[in-house]
Design an enzyme around this catalytic site. Structure first.
Site, PDB file in Angstrom:
ATOM      1  N   GLU A  69      -0.009 -44.902   2.639  1.00  0.00           N
ATOM      2  CA  GLU A  69       0.701 -44.533   2.884  1.00  0.00           C
ATOM      3  C   GLU A  69       2.551 -44.965   3.696  1.00  0.00           C
ATOM      4  OE1 GLU A  69      -0.205 -42.750   7.327  1.00  0.00           O
ATOM      5  OE2 GLU A  69       2.270 -43.037   7.707  1.00  0.00           O
TER       6      GLU A  69
ATOM      7  N   GLU B 143      -3.955 -47.126  10.627  1.00  0.00           N
ATOM      8  CA  GLU B 143      -2.760 -47.876  11.297  1.00  0.00           C
ATOM      9  C   GLU B 143      -3.312 -48.299  12.886  1.00  0.00           C
ATOM     10  OE1 GLU B 143       0.905 -46.505  11.383  1.00  0.00           O
ATOM     11  OE2 GLU B 143       0.771 -46.644   8.703  1.00  0.00           O
TER      12      GLU B 143
END
Ligand code: IDC
Length: 333
Positions: free
Chosen positions: A257, A167
């Site tokens: 995710e 991320e």
């Protein structure tokens, strides 16, 4: 022994020998290599494949969940077909912040994870889990070395997928991420020409609409997908709209995710929104991986914190998120 008996005995021996030869061959039978076609994943016969699975928590925190029994169990009982090995780069004994012994330890967990996943018949994602190090260029040198090593090692493992930056955040632009991604993809392709590679997107892997405006350079684009992460109690229709915009532009997405709680990983659940998300993803055949296979005392953990079992969980061992997510997985397919 008379002649006839000798003949039968010989035949029996031959059968036994053949059986022992055949067993390892079938046990090592390989999962079909996946390819990216349009916005979807397909197998070697061109059939669309959707991966649905779970992510470990950080390997340094919860290595005990990487075990053969757990992986075999989740495949059979939760009906998942993939597992993600989350290796933090900066937080708590991260790959880039710990010492060489720590790196060896983490590589061993990955090696075991790939082996157990292969034995269980699961696809496996090797996740370079950047988080507090929000710009992937911060550890680009280490990432390049790591992924070249992995690609060399696993080039013949048809079930391995590389996720090169979990991320990106802290205002890191798509342009910066893209430059990093092209370097890492080039490194991986030196050894592994085929594996699927997942690229993170700006703003904690949410701004897939930006990536869609300018995907990685054509020469690196083959078998590359872009990640979209959501936590259902925080990210709602507005994020699905971004996803739809990206899909409309032909960008292949992969949800490496998600959880059904809020983005802190430890807030209330939003099952209603979770249902909307997973229905949307199923409709578009987008793969998704649930955070996290651990018993940390937080609402995103799938296992209750008072349960120390590392496999063969009963429904009573699962948290509310664990129950909801696994029953969704079991219901489908
Ligand atoms: C969280 C874990 C938490 C851990 C923290 C480390 O759940 O136990 O202490 O990381 O900083 C993400 C990240 C993922 C986060 C998760 C929940 O990819 O690493 O895990 N999350 O906050 N993105 C959105 C949410």
């Amino acid at each position: 022994m008379n002649e006839k008996r000798k003949k039968w005995f010989g035949l029996l021996l031959m059968c036994l020998l053949l059986c022992t030869l055949c067993v390892p061959v079938s046990a090592a039978s390989k999962l079909s290599r996946l390819q990216v076609k349009g916005t979807k994943l397909v197998n070697s016969s061109g059939k669309t494949v959707q991966l649905r699975g779970v992510s470990t928590h950080g390997l340094s925190w919860y290595p005990e969940y990487v075990n053969q029994s757990a992986f075999t169990y989740i495949k059979k009982n939760w009906k998942v077909n993939a597992v993600r090995l989350a290796m933090y780069t900066a937080e708590y004994n991260g790959y880039c912040t710990g010492d060489a012994a720590n790196q060896r330890k983490l590589e061993k967990y990955i090696d075991n994870g790939v082996k157990y996943a292969t034995n269980a018949g699961l696809y496996v994602i090797i996740d370079w889990h950047i988080l507090s190090d929000g710009n992937p260029q911060q550890h680009q040198k280490e990432a390049l070395k790591f992924f070249k090593k992995m690609a060399k090692k696993y080039k013949n493992n048809t079930n391995v997928i590389y996720e090169i930056c979990n991320e990106p955040n802290g205002g890191t632009s798509w342009n910066t991420i893209k430059k990093y991604a092209e370097k890492i993809i080039k490194g991986i392709r030196t050894y592994d020409k085929k594996a699927v590679i997942l690229v993170g997107t700006p703003n904690w892997s949410q701004d897939v609409d930006q990536a869609a405006l300018s995907p990685v350079a054509k020469k690196y684009r083959k078998n590359v997908m872009y990640t979209l992460h959501f936590y259902a109690a925080t990210h709602k229709q507005w994020l699905r709209d971004k996803a739809q915009t990206a899909l409309n532009k032909g960008l292949p997405l992969f949800v490496s995710e998600f959880s059904i709680c809020d983005a802190s990983g430890n807030g209330g659940l939003d099952k209603n929104e979770a249902k909307k998300w997973l229905t949307f993803l199923d409709k578009n055949k987008i793969s998704y991986m649930a955070w996290s296979l651990s018993n940390k005392a937080e609402s995103s953990a799938l296992i209750k914190s008072n349960c120390s079992k590392t496999s063969k969980w009963t429904s009573g061992n699962l948290t509310a998120a664990g129950k909801w997510i696994t029953s969704w997985y079991k219901k489908k397919k």
